[in-house]
Design an enzyme around this catalytic site. Structure first.
Site, short mmCIF file in Angstrom:
data_model
loop_
_atom_site.label_atom_id
_atom_site.label_comp_id
_atom_site.label_asym_id
_atom_site.label_seq_id
_atom_site.Cartn_x
_atom_site.Cartn_y
_atom_site.Cartn_z
N ASP A 22 29.53 -70.69 11.92
CA ASP A 22 30.42 -71.41 12.84
C ASP A 22 31.02 -70.44 13.85
O ASP A 22 32.18 -70.04 13.75
CB ASP A 22 31.53 -72.11 12.04
CG ASP A 22 30.97 -73.19 11.13
OD1 ASP A 22 29.96 -73.81 11.49
OD2 ASP A 22 31.55 -73.41 10.05
N LYS A 44 23.46 -71.96 7.93
CA LYS A 44 23.71 -73.33 8.39
C LYS A 44 24.06 -73.29 9.87
O LYS A 44 25.02 -72.63 10.28
CB LYS A 44 24.87 -73.96 7.61
CG LYS A 44 25.21 -75.38 8.11
CD LYS A 44 26.18 -76.08 7.19
CE LYS A 44 27.62 -75.90 7.55
NZ LYS A 44 28.09 -76.74 8.67
N ASP A 71 22.76 -78.80 10.36
CA ASP A 71 23.79 -79.77 9.99
C ASP A 71 24.16 -80.62 11.19
O ASP A 71 25.18 -80.40 11.83
CB ASP A 71 25.01 -79.00 9.44
CG ASP A 71 26.06 -79.91 8.84
OD1 ASP A 71 25.74 -81.08 8.57
OD2 ASP A 71 27.19 -79.45 8.65
N LYS A 73 24.21 -84.12 11.08
CA LYS A 73 24.83 -85.39 10.63
C LYS A 73 24.40 -86.57 11.50
O LYS A 73 25.23 -87.23 12.14
CB LYS A 73 26.35 -85.26 10.60
CG LYS A 73 26.86 -84.21 9.62
CD LYS A 73 28.37 -84.24 9.50
CE LYS A 73 28.91 -83.23 8.52
NZ LYS A 73 28.82 -81.83 8.98
N ASP A 76 22.61 -93.21 13.81
CA ASP A 76 22.29 -94.05 14.96
C ASP A 76 21.44 -95.21 14.45
O ASP A 76 21.31 -95.37 13.22
CB ASP A 76 21.56 -93.20 16.03
CG ASP A 76 21.79 -93.72 17.45
OD1 ASP A 76 21.70 -94.96 17.64
OD2 ASP A 76 22.05 -92.91 18.35
N THR A 130 35.36 -85.08 4.45
CA THR A 130 36.58 -84.69 3.74
C THR A 130 37.81 -84.80 4.65
O THR A 130 38.94 -84.75 4.17
CB THR A 130 36.46 -83.25 3.18
OG1 THR A 130 35.86 -82.44 4.18
CG2 THR A 130 35.63 -83.23 1.93
N ARG A 221 34.19 -69.12 6.57
CA ARG A 221 35.22 -68.15 6.92
C ARG A 221 35.43 -67.00 5.95
O ARG A 221 35.74 -65.89 6.40
CB ARG A 221 36.53 -68.89 7.21
CG ARG A 221 36.47 -69.58 8.58
CD ARG A 221 37.51 -70.63 8.73
NE ARG A 221 37.27 -71.75 7.83
CZ ARG A 221 38.06 -72.81 7.75
NH1 ARG A 221 39.13 -72.89 8.50
NH2 ARG A 221 37.77 -73.80 6.92
O1 C5P Z 1 34.77 -71.78 6.74
P1 C5P Z 1 34.45 -72.70 5.61
O2 C5P Z 1 33.89 -71.98 4.39
O3 C5P Z 1 35.59 -73.60 5.25
O4 C5P Z 1 33.25 -73.58 6.20
C1 C5P Z 1 32.79 -74.73 5.62
C2 C5P Z 1 31.64 -75.30 6.42
O5 C5P Z 1 31.26 -76.51 5.78
C3 C5P Z 1 31.96 -75.68 7.85
O6 C5P Z 1 30.75 -75.51 8.62
C4 C5P Z 1 32.33 -77.13 7.79
O7 C5P Z 1 32.01 -77.85 8.95
C5 C5P Z 1 31.44 -77.62 6.65
N1 C5P Z 1 31.93 -78.78 5.94
C6 C5P Z 1 33.15 -78.84 5.28
N2 C5P Z 1 33.52 -79.96 4.60
C7 C5P Z 1 32.72 -81.01 4.58
C8 C5P Z 1 31.49 -80.96 5.22
C9 C5P Z 1 31.11 -79.83 5.90
O8 C5P Z 1 33.91 -77.89 5.28
N3 C5P Z 1 33.07 -82.07 3.90
#
Ligand code: C5P
Length: 249
Positions: A22, A44, A71, A73, A76, A130, A221
Protein backbone atom coordinates in the site's frame (compact mmCIF):
# COMPACT_ATOMS: atom_id res chain seq x y z
CA UNK A 1 17.58 -9.88 -5.85
CA UNK A 2 17.47 -13.61 -6.41
CA UNK A 3 14.56 -14.83 -8.46
CA UNK A 4 12.31 -17.21 -6.60
CA UNK A 5 12.10 -20.46 -8.52
CA UNK A 6 8.98 -22.56 -8.84
CA UNK A 7 10.24 -25.18 -6.40
CA UNK A 8 10.91 -22.58 -3.71
CA UNK A 9 7.44 -21.12 -3.98
CA UNK A 10 5.05 -21.94 -1.22
CA UNK A 11 2.74 -24.79 -2.03
CA UNK A 12 -0.85 -23.57 -2.10
CA UNK A 13 -1.66 -25.90 0.79
CA UNK A 14 0.80 -24.26 3.19
CA UNK A 15 0.50 -21.02 5.09
CA UNK A 16 2.39 -17.93 3.98
CA UNK A 17 2.15 -14.16 4.37
CA UNK A 18 1.46 -11.54 1.75
CA UNK A 19 2.83 -8.01 1.78
CA UNK A 20 0.09 -5.40 1.25
CA UNK A 21 2.04 -3.04 -1.00
CA UNK A 22 0.00 0.00 0.00
CA UNK A 23 2.32 2.70 -1.31
CA UNK A 24 1.36 5.59 -3.59
CA UNK A 25 4.04 5.39 -6.26
CA UNK A 26 5.79 2.83 -8.40
CA UNK A 27 9.23 4.08 -7.37
CA UNK A 28 8.49 3.64 -3.66
CA UNK A 29 6.83 0.26 -4.28
CA UNK A 30 9.79 -1.14 -6.21
CA UNK A 31 12.29 0.34 -3.72
CA UNK A 32 10.39 -1.43 -0.95
CA UNK A 33 10.69 -4.74 -2.82
CA UNK A 34 14.41 -4.06 -3.37
CA UNK A 35 14.74 -3.69 0.38
CA UNK A 36 12.81 -6.86 1.13
CA UNK A 37 14.36 -9.03 -1.58
CA UNK A 38 13.67 -12.71 -1.05
CA UNK A 39 12.37 -12.30 2.50
CA UNK A 40 8.86 -12.58 1.06
CA UNK A 41 7.13 -14.50 -1.72
CA UNK A 42 3.76 -12.78 -2.10
CA UNK A 43 2.73 -9.21 -2.91
CA UNK A 44 -0.78 -7.76 -2.74
CA UNK A 45 -1.40 -5.04 -5.29
CA UNK A 46 -4.53 -3.05 -4.46
CA UNK A 47 -6.59 -0.33 -6.04
CA UNK A 48 -4.16 2.44 -5.11
CA UNK A 49 -1.34 1.14 -7.30
CA UNK A 50 -3.44 -0.65 -9.91
CA UNK A 51 -5.56 2.38 -10.77
CA UNK A 52 -2.35 4.35 -11.30
CA UNK A 53 -0.03 1.92 -13.03
CA UNK A 54 -2.29 -0.93 -14.21
CA UNK A 55 -1.14 -4.29 -15.59
CA UNK A 56 2.34 -2.92 -16.27
CA UNK A 57 3.19 -2.81 -12.57
CA UNK A 58 1.72 -6.28 -12.01
CA UNK A 59 4.06 -7.63 -14.71
CA UNK A 60 7.02 -5.71 -13.31
CA UNK A 61 6.51 -7.16 -9.82
CA UNK A 62 5.77 -10.67 -11.07
CA UNK A 63 8.96 -10.51 -13.17
CA UNK A 64 10.89 -10.19 -9.93
CA UNK A 65 9.62 -13.63 -8.94
CA UNK A 66 6.83 -12.64 -6.57
CA UNK A 67 3.41 -14.25 -6.61
CA UNK A 68 0.61 -11.75 -7.04
CA UNK A 69 -2.57 -11.16 -5.07
CA UNK A 70 -4.52 -8.61 -7.10
CA UNK A 71 -7.06 -7.04 -4.75
CA UNK A 72 -9.54 -5.30 -7.06
CA UNK A 73 -12.75 -6.40 -5.29
CA UNK A 74 -14.77 -6.65 -8.51
CA UNK A 75 -18.51 -5.97 -8.28
CA UNK A 76 -20.63 -5.32 -11.38
CA UNK A 77 -23.14 -7.11 -13.58
CA UNK A 78 -22.15 -10.74 -14.30
CA UNK A 79 -21.14 -10.11 -17.91
CA UNK A 80 -18.85 -7.19 -17.01
CA UNK A 81 -17.16 -9.08 -14.17
CA UNK A 82 -16.66 -12.14 -16.37
CA UNK A 83 -15.10 -9.92 -19.05
CA UNK A 84 -12.81 -8.31 -16.48
CA UNK A 85 -11.65 -11.76 -15.32
CA UNK A 86 -11.03 -12.62 -18.97
CA UNK A 87 -8.99 -9.42 -19.41
CA UNK A 88 -6.89 -10.32 -16.36
CA UNK A 89 -6.11 -13.76 -17.76
CA UNK A 90 -3.05 -12.44 -19.57
CA UNK A 91 -1.50 -11.42 -16.24
CA UNK A 92 0.35 -13.68 -13.79
CA UNK A 93 -2.21 -13.27 -11.01
CA UNK A 94 -2.48 -16.04 -8.39
CA UNK A 95 -5.22 -14.59 -6.17
CA UNK A 96 -7.95 -12.15 -7.15
CA UNK A 97 -10.90 -10.67 -5.21
CA UNK A 98 -14.60 -10.14 -5.95
CA UNK A 99 -17.44 -8.89 -3.77
CA UNK A 100 -19.73 -11.67 -2.53
CA UNK A 101 -22.48 -9.07 -2.35
CA UNK A 102 -22.51 -9.19 -6.19
CA UNK A 103 -24.53 -12.40 -5.79
CA UNK A 104 -24.42 -15.99 -7.04
CA UNK A 105 -24.84 -15.20 -10.72
CA UNK A 106 -22.01 -12.68 -10.80
CA UNK A 107 -19.71 -15.08 -8.95
CA UNK A 108 -20.64 -18.04 -11.15
CA UNK A 109 -19.92 -16.06 -14.31
CA UNK A 110 -16.57 -15.02 -12.87
CA UNK A 111 -15.72 -18.62 -11.98
CA UNK A 112 -16.72 -19.80 -15.47
CA UNK A 113 -14.52 -17.11 -17.08
CA UNK A 114 -11.64 -18.07 -14.80
CA UNK A 115 -12.08 -21.77 -15.60
CA UNK A 116 -11.98 -21.02 -19.29
CA UNK A 117 -9.25 -18.38 -19.49
CA UNK A 118 -7.15 -18.39 -16.32
CA UNK A 119 -7.38 -21.76 -14.56
CA UNK A 120 -4.41 -20.91 -12.29
CA UNK A 121 -6.05 -17.79 -10.85
CA UNK A 122 -7.81 -18.43 -7.55
CA UNK A 123 -10.86 -16.29 -6.86
CA UNK A 124 -11.60 -14.99 -3.36
CA UNK A 125 -14.85 -13.42 -2.22
CA UNK A 126 -14.94 -10.46 0.11
CA UNK A 127 -17.93 -10.79 2.46
CA UNK A 128 -18.57 -7.77 4.71
CA UNK A 129 -15.94 -5.06 4.64
CA UNK A 130 -14.50 -4.58 8.11
CA UNK A 131 -15.29 -0.88 7.77
CA UNK A 132 -19.02 -1.81 7.89
CA UNK A 133 -20.75 -2.27 11.22
CA UNK A 134 -24.39 -3.09 12.04
CA UNK A 135 -25.39 0.54 11.53
CA UNK A 136 -23.68 0.70 8.13
CA UNK A 137 -25.40 -2.54 7.07
CA UNK A 138 -28.82 -1.31 8.23
CA UNK A 139 -28.26 1.87 6.23
CA UNK A 140 -28.10 -0.17 3.02
CA UNK A 141 -31.09 -2.30 4.01
CA UNK A 142 -29.24 -5.28 5.49
CA UNK A 143 -30.68 -6.14 8.88
CA UNK A 144 -28.48 -9.15 9.62
CA UNK A 145 -25.70 -8.62 12.14
CA UNK A 146 -22.22 -8.36 10.52
CA UNK A 147 -21.47 -11.95 11.69
CA UNK A 148 -24.70 -13.30 10.16
CA UNK A 149 -24.04 -11.42 6.93
CA UNK A 150 -20.45 -12.74 6.74
CA UNK A 151 -21.74 -16.30 7.11
CA UNK A 152 -24.51 -15.78 4.55
CA UNK A 153 -22.15 -14.33 1.93
CA UNK A 154 -19.46 -16.93 2.69
CA UNK A 155 -21.93 -19.75 2.05
CA UNK A 156 -23.29 -18.14 -1.11
CA UNK A 157 -19.80 -17.41 -2.46
CA UNK A 158 -18.34 -20.85 -1.83
CA UNK A 159 -21.46 -22.49 -3.29
CA UNK A 160 -20.97 -20.33 -6.42
CA UNK A 161 -17.53 -21.90 -6.83
CA UNK A 162 -15.01 -19.35 -5.58
CA UNK A 163 -11.86 -20.82 -4.06
CA UNK A 164 -11.95 -18.93 -0.81
CA UNK A 165 -12.66 -15.84 1.19
CA UNK A 166 -11.02 -12.75 2.57
CA UNK A 167 -11.98 -12.65 6.23
CA UNK A 168 -11.13 -11.13 9.56
CA UNK A 169 -8.88 -13.36 11.69
CA UNK A 170 -11.58 -13.31 14.34
CA UNK A 171 -14.01 -14.98 11.92
CA UNK A 172 -11.52 -17.67 10.93
CA UNK A 173 -12.13 -20.44 13.44
CA UNK A 174 -15.88 -20.28 12.88
CA UNK A 175 -15.56 -20.24 9.08
CA UNK A 176 -13.09 -23.15 9.08
CA UNK A 177 -15.49 -25.16 11.21
CA UNK A 178 -18.42 -24.28 8.96
CA UNK A 179 -16.71 -24.79 5.59
CA UNK A 180 -13.90 -27.29 6.23
CA UNK A 181 -10.28 -27.46 5.14
CA UNK A 182 -10.77 -26.88 1.43
CA UNK A 183 -11.38 -23.09 1.07
CA UNK A 184 -8.50 -20.64 0.95
CA UNK A 185 -8.90 -18.11 3.77
CA UNK A 186 -6.92 -14.89 3.43
CA UNK A 187 -6.77 -12.72 6.53
CA UNK A 188 -5.71 -9.09 6.91
CA UNK A 189 -5.61 -7.59 10.40
CA UNK A 190 -2.49 -9.55 11.35
CA UNK A 191 -0.04 -8.00 13.76
CA UNK A 192 3.29 -9.67 14.59
CA UNK A 193 4.15 -9.71 18.30
CA UNK A 194 4.96 -6.20 19.46
CA UNK A 195 3.70 -4.42 16.31
CA UNK A 196 1.39 -1.40 16.54
CA UNK A 197 -2.29 -2.13 15.87
CA UNK A 198 -2.67 1.10 13.83
CA UNK A 199 -6.43 1.65 13.36
CA UNK A 200 -7.12 -2.11 12.97
CA UNK A 201 -9.29 -3.19 15.88
CA UNK A 202 -9.86 -6.89 15.29
CA UNK A 203 -6.30 -8.15 15.08
CA UNK A 204 -4.45 -11.42 15.71
CA UNK A 205 -0.85 -12.59 15.86
CA UNK A 206 0.44 -14.89 13.09
CA UNK A 207 0.57 -17.90 15.44
CA UNK A 208 -3.04 -17.42 16.54
CA UNK A 209 -4.18 -16.95 12.93
CA UNK A 210 -2.41 -20.17 11.95
CA UNK A 211 -4.11 -21.99 14.82
CA UNK A 212 -7.47 -20.58 13.70
CA UNK A 213 -6.94 -21.88 10.15
CA UNK A 214 -5.61 -19.08 7.95
CA UNK A 215 -4.15 -19.88 4.52
CA UNK A 216 -2.47 -16.54 3.84
CA UNK A 217 -1.97 -13.56 6.14
CA UNK A 218 -1.93 -10.07 4.68
CA UNK A 219 0.51 -7.75 6.45
CA UNK A 220 1.05 -4.13 5.48
CA UNK A 221 2.10 -1.43 7.88
CA UNK A 222 4.04 -3.62 10.33
CA UNK A 223 6.50 -4.13 7.44
CA UNK A 224 6.05 -0.91 5.46
CA UNK A 225 6.49 1.35 8.49
CA UNK A 226 9.35 -0.62 10.07
CA UNK A 227 12.69 1.11 10.52
CA UNK A 228 14.35 -1.85 8.79
CA UNK A 229 11.78 -3.57 6.58
CA UNK A 230 13.96 -6.58 5.84
CA UNK A 231 14.58 -7.25 9.52
CA UNK A 232 10.82 -6.91 10.18
CA UNK A 233 10.05 -9.35 7.36
CA UNK A 234 12.62 -11.83 8.62
CA UNK A 235 11.16 -11.60 12.13
CA UNK A 236 7.70 -12.23 10.67
CA UNK A 237 9.02 -15.28 8.80
CA UNK A 238 10.50 -16.62 12.05
CA UNK A 239 7.22 -16.01 13.86
CA UNK A 240 5.31 -17.75 11.09
CA UNK A 241 7.63 -20.76 11.17
CA UNK A 242 7.31 -20.97 14.95
CA UNK A 243 3.52 -20.81 14.59
CA UNK A 244 3.58 -23.57 11.96
CA UNK A 245 5.64 -25.84 14.18
CA UNK A 246 3.30 -25.15 17.09
CA UNK A 247 5.83 -23.29 19.20
CA UNK A 248 5.00 -20.00 20.82
CA UNK A 249 7.19 -17.09 19.81
O1 C5P B 1 -1.39 -2.17 7.04
P1 C5P B 1 -2.27 -3.34 7.34
O2 C5P B 1 -1.50 -4.58 7.78
O3 C5P B 1 -3.39 -3.01 8.29
O4 C5P B 1 -2.90 -3.69 5.90
C1 C5P B 1 -3.95 -4.53 5.71
C2 C5P B 1 -4.27 -4.65 4.24
O5 C5P B 1 -5.41 -5.49 4.13
C3 C5P B 1 -4.65 -3.36 3.54
O6 C5P B 1 -4.23 -3.48 2.17
C4 C5P B 1 -6.15 -3.31 3.61
O7 C5P B 1 -6.76 -2.66 2.53
C5 C5P B 1 -6.50 -4.80 3.55
N1 C5P B 1 -7.76 -5.16 4.17
C6 C5P B 1 -8.07 -4.95 5.51
N2 C5P B 1 -9.27 -5.35 6.02
C7 C5P B 1 -10.14 -5.95 5.24
C8 C5P B 1 -9.84 -6.19 3.91
C9 C5P B 1 -8.63 -5.79 3.39
O8 C5P B 1 -7.27 -4.40 6.25
N3 C5P B 1 -11.27 -6.37 5.75
Amino acid sequence: METITKTEQTDSASVDWILALDLPERKAALACLDELGDSLRWVKIGLQLFTRYGPDLVLQIADRGYRIFLDLKLHDIPNTVANAVQSLASLPVDLMTLHGIGGSEMLQWAVAARNECAPEMRLLAVTVLTSMDAIGLAEIGVHNSPAEQVERLAKLSLAAGVDGLVCSPLELAHLRKAFGVEPVFVTPGIRPSGAAANEQKRIMTPADAIRAGTSYMVVGRPILAAKDRRVAAQALNAELQAGLSGNSF
